[in-house]
Design a protein around this motif. Sequence first.
Motif, PDB file in Angstrom:
ATOM      1  N   ASN A 162       0.787  -1.211   0.133  1.00  0.00           N
ATOM      2  CA  ASN A 162       0.056  -0.027   0.092  1.00  0.00           C
ATOM      3  C   ASN A 162       0.858   1.209   0.030  1.00  0.00           C
ATOM      4  N   ARG A 163       1.970   1.241   0.783  1.00  0.00           N
ATOM      5  CA  ARG A 163       2.797   2.453   0.841  1.00  0.00           C
ATOM      6  C   ARG A 163       3.617   2.459  -0.687  1.00  0.00           C
ATOM      7  N   TYR A 164       3.631   1.417  -1.354  1.00  0.00           N
ATOM      8  CA  TYR A 164       4.431   1.507  -2.592  1.00  0.00           C
ATOM      9  C   TYR A 164       3.169   2.094  -3.553  1.00  0.00           C
ATOM     10  N   LEU A 165       1.919   1.617  -3.555  1.00  0.00           N
ATOM     11  CA  LEU A 165       0.951   2.025  -4.554  1.00  0.00           C
ATOM     12  C   LEU A 165       0.567   3.515  -4.156  1.00  0.00           C
ATOM     13  N   LYS A 166       0.634   3.974  -2.784  1.00  0.00           N
ATOM     14  CA  LYS A 166       0.319   5.448  -2.516  1.00  0.00           C
ATOM     15  C   LYS A 166       1.298   6.278  -3.289  1.00  0.00           C
ATOM     16  N   PHE A 169       0.195   8.812  -6.367  1.00  0.00           N
ATOM     17  CA  PHE A 169       0.726  10.265  -6.344  1.00  0.00           C
ATOM     18  C   PHE A 169       1.696  10.885  -7.545  1.00  0.00           C
ATOM     19  N   ARG A 170       2.766   9.933  -7.682  1.00  0.00           N
ATOM     20  CA  ARG A 170       3.577  10.272  -8.520  1.00  0.00           C
ATOM     21  C   ARG A 170       3.234  10.370 -10.060  1.00  0.00           C
ATOM     22  N   VAL A 171       2.260   9.502 -10.349  1.00  0.00           N
ATOM     23  CA  VAL A 171       1.626   9.119 -12.036  1.00  0.00           C
ATOM     24  C   VAL A 171       0.435   9.851 -12.106  1.00  0.00           C
ATOM     25  N   LEU A 172      -0.541   9.769 -11.120  1.00  0.00           N
ATOM     26  CA  LEU A 172      -1.986  10.571 -11.279  1.00  0.00           C
ATOM     27  C   LEU A 172      -2.195  11.451 -10.272  1.00  0.00           C
ATOM     28  N   LYS A 173      -1.286  11.803  -9.446  1.00  0.00           N
ATOM     29  CA  LYS A 173      -1.615  12.756  -8.441  1.00  0.00           C
ATOM     30  C   LYS A 173      -2.704  12.525  -7.482  1.00  0.00           C
ATOM     31  N   ILE A 174      -2.637  11.275  -7.448  1.00  0.00           N
ATOM     32  CA  ILE A 174      -3.825  10.932  -6.031  1.00  0.00           C
ATOM     33  C   ILE A 174      -3.304  11.024  -4.832  1.00  0.00           C
ATOM     34  N   GLY A 175      -4.353  11.453  -3.785  1.00  0.00           N
ATOM     35  CA  GLY A 175      -3.531  11.551  -2.725  1.00  0.00           C
ATOM     36  C   GLY A 175      -3.127  12.932  -2.081  1.00  0.00           C
ATOM     37  N   GLU A 176      -2.562  12.936  -0.899  1.00  0.00           N
ATOM     38  CA  GLU A 176      -1.720  14.319  -0.402  1.00  0.00           C
ATOM     39  C   GLU A 176      -0.725  13.991   0.119  1.00  0.00           C
ATOM     40  N   LYS A 177       0.431  14.740  -0.062  1.00  0.00           N
ATOM     41  CA  LYS A 177       1.742  14.689   0.659  1.00  0.00           C
ATOM     42  C   LYS A 177       1.790  14.654   1.949  1.00  0.00           C
ATOM     43  N   SER A 178       2.322  13.881   2.698  1.00  0.00           N
ATOM     44  CA  SER A 178       2.249  14.103   4.215  1.00  0.00           C
ATOM     45  C   SER A 178       3.552  13.206   4.678  1.00  0.00           C
ATOM     46  N   PHE A 179       3.855  13.092   5.923  1.00  0.00           N
ATOM     47  CA  PHE A 179       4.901  12.342   6.481  1.00  0.00           C
ATOM     48  C   PHE A 179       4.436  11.450   7.386  1.00  0.00           C
ATOM     49  N   ARG A 180       5.176  10.147   7.779  1.00  0.00           N
ATOM     50  CA  ARG A 180       4.857   9.204   8.685  1.00  0.00           C
ATOM     51  C   ARG A 180       6.200   8.870   9.431  1.00  0.00           C
ATOM     52  N   LYS A 181       5.754   8.470  11.007  1.00  0.00           N
ATOM     53  CA  LYS A 181       6.626   8.225  11.664  1.00  0.00           C
ATOM     54  C   LYS A 181       7.427   6.995  11.317  1.00  0.00           C
ATOM     55  N   ALA A 182       8.998   7.078  11.478  1.00  0.00           N
ATOM     56  CA  ALA A 182       9.944   5.993  11.071  1.00  0.00           C
ATOM     57  C   ALA A 182      10.951   5.918  12.389  1.00  0.00           C
ATOM     58  N   GLY A 183      10.633   5.815  13.431  1.00  0.00           N
ATOM     59  CA  GLY A 183      11.373   5.680  14.642  1.00  0.00           C
ATOM     60  C   GLY A 183      10.958   6.686  15.631  1.00  0.00           C
ATOM     61  N   LYS A 184      11.681   6.945  16.592  1.00  0.00           N
ATOM     62  CA  LYS A 184      11.294   7.871  17.641  1.00  0.00           C
ATOM     63  C   LYS A 184      11.459   9.380  17.261  1.00  0.00           C
ATOM     64  N   HIS A 185      12.655   9.374  16.452  1.00  0.00           N
ATOM     65  CA  HIS A 185      12.771  11.013  16.093  1.00  0.00           C
ATOM     66  C   HIS A 185      13.029  11.026  14.695  1.00  0.00           C
ATOM     67  N   LEU A 218      -3.630   5.954  -2.941  1.00  0.00           N
ATOM     68  CA  LEU A 218      -4.333   4.592  -3.763  1.00  0.00           C
ATOM     69  C   LEU A 218      -3.856   3.372  -2.899  1.00  0.00           C
ATOM     70  N   THR A 219      -4.752   2.476  -2.908  1.00  0.00           N
ATOM     71  CA  THR A 219      -4.582   1.307  -1.995  1.00  0.00           C
ATOM     72  C   THR A 219      -4.780  -0.133  -2.698  1.00  0.00           C
ATOM     73  N   LEU A 220      -4.592  -1.146  -2.094  1.00  0.00           N
ATOM     74  CA  LEU A 220      -5.057  -2.306  -2.722  1.00  0.00           C
ATOM     75  C   LEU A 220      -6.377  -2.664  -3.124  1.00  0.00           C
ATOM     76  N   TYR A 221      -7.364  -2.230  -2.210  1.00  0.00           N
ATOM     77  CA  TYR A 221      -8.730  -2.550  -2.510  1.00  0.00           C
ATOM     78  C   TYR A 221      -9.260  -1.448  -3.630  1.00  0.00           C
ATOM     79  N   ASP A 222      -8.477  -0.300  -3.898  1.00  0.00           N
ATOM     80  CA  ASP A 222      -9.050   0.445  -5.031  1.00  0.00           C
ATOM     81  C   ASP A 222      -9.227  -0.209  -6.394  1.00  0.00           C
ATOM     82  N   PHE A 223      -8.206  -1.312  -6.431  1.00  0.00           N
ATOM     83  CA  PHE A 223      -8.141  -2.105  -7.739  1.00  0.00           C
ATOM     84  C   PHE A 223      -9.582  -2.949  -7.957  1.00  0.00           C
TER      85      PHE A 223
END
Length: 449
Positions: free
Chosen positions: A281-285, A289-305, A315-320
Amino acid sequence: MAARTHAKHIDVVDPNNSRRRFENWKKKNTKGLFPQDVKLIEEYLDDMLNGINVSKTKRGQRSYSRLSALTHKIPKVAHWIKDRYNKRIIEVTNRECHLLFNDLRNGVIKTRQGKPYKSHDDYAKDFLAFWNWYIRKLRREYNQMTKAQKAKVEKSDYFPENAMQDVDYSDGQKTSFHYFTEDQYKQLRDRAKHDYRVMMDFLYDTGMRAPSEMMNIKVSDITQDKDNPNVGFCEIRDEVTKTFGRKIKLMFCYSQLKEYIKNNKLKDNDYIFTKNPKVVNRYLKRLGFRVLKIGEKSFRKAGKHKTVPDVKDGLTLYDFRHNSACYWLPRYKSETGLKYRFGWKSSRMIEYYTEFLGMRDTIQQEDLLIDVTLTDIEKELEKERRQRELMEDRMQAQEKELKQRESDMLKNQLNMKKKLDQQEKKMELLMAILAKSGKKEVVDVLEKT
């Protein structure tokens, strides 16, 4: 859980950790409930786990995915009833259920984040299922009593009114998904990595549920069409789907899938798609976004800091699955075939996608032709058949009459020829007699004649 021997569930891939959530449900979902409610819900879930006292429409054990959903929704409804009415779930009245689920539908009851519940209809349907089970349980207990035991109890206690009777559990909200056209899908797949492209084509072709159904597909579930080497079949087994098992055609992804299986040296018992759904799902998102501009840019946590770039509402798997339904809807001639392919028990989703694609008028006309005037068409065909048979009978009669006429004419011709032959013989005889008599002049005249 209650001290029963649990039936063994068939081992399937569980991408959503439904089994773990089900087995740990009491730790999170029952705090603050009446102890009697906790015990009753536990008994209900135990019956569903073992396929005991279930509805007639669907026999057998419930999947861990289904059980996990029940462990969340039934205790949640019990909390609402306790907080609002200070009652147990079997004490709530029909009127109170109407008011409760109306408020849930209208957004009066909100989530912890202060937002309306999106799946309000599921809460109502699941609580209705619980009440149906409870009524079956009481009636079974009463029917198993002896006459002496029945004399000591109130019969009405074992035949209560269904508190969920006539409560509206229809889905008032439209299913939301990211729609892309066929050309946009080609753009997506052309920019995707090969292994993701294979997965995307497979989902777009089959329309199966992902990740639950997709991740349980084995190499042995894929077979080739005997009549067409470029077309295959995919079997979705009963134990991996939430509705019913089915065997569907792979119309455009089979050759690529077969090559993928060969290149990865997968064996019959191997699962074809094994990537973690969260990673997919991360890859599809990012791809969407890169190809069809689906979604919005944001950030997610990848550790404490640390935070990393991400895409919100992408975009997600279920959209297919949704887009596959949009692709196949105008291509299927029968509603039954489309429902089978997607594992739908009702026509509700077909109506939704029909409306979404703006096909309402066209579909209604086609449905009218297929469903409403079929008897008229059959009658017209029968009428045409009878007229054709009548015409054939007439033609046969005419041919017979013509043959009879031809036969009669032939007989007449033969008779005339016979008469002429007889007359000719008479003439020859007369000429011979006259010649003998010496009247040569008469013979000459007859010969000239």
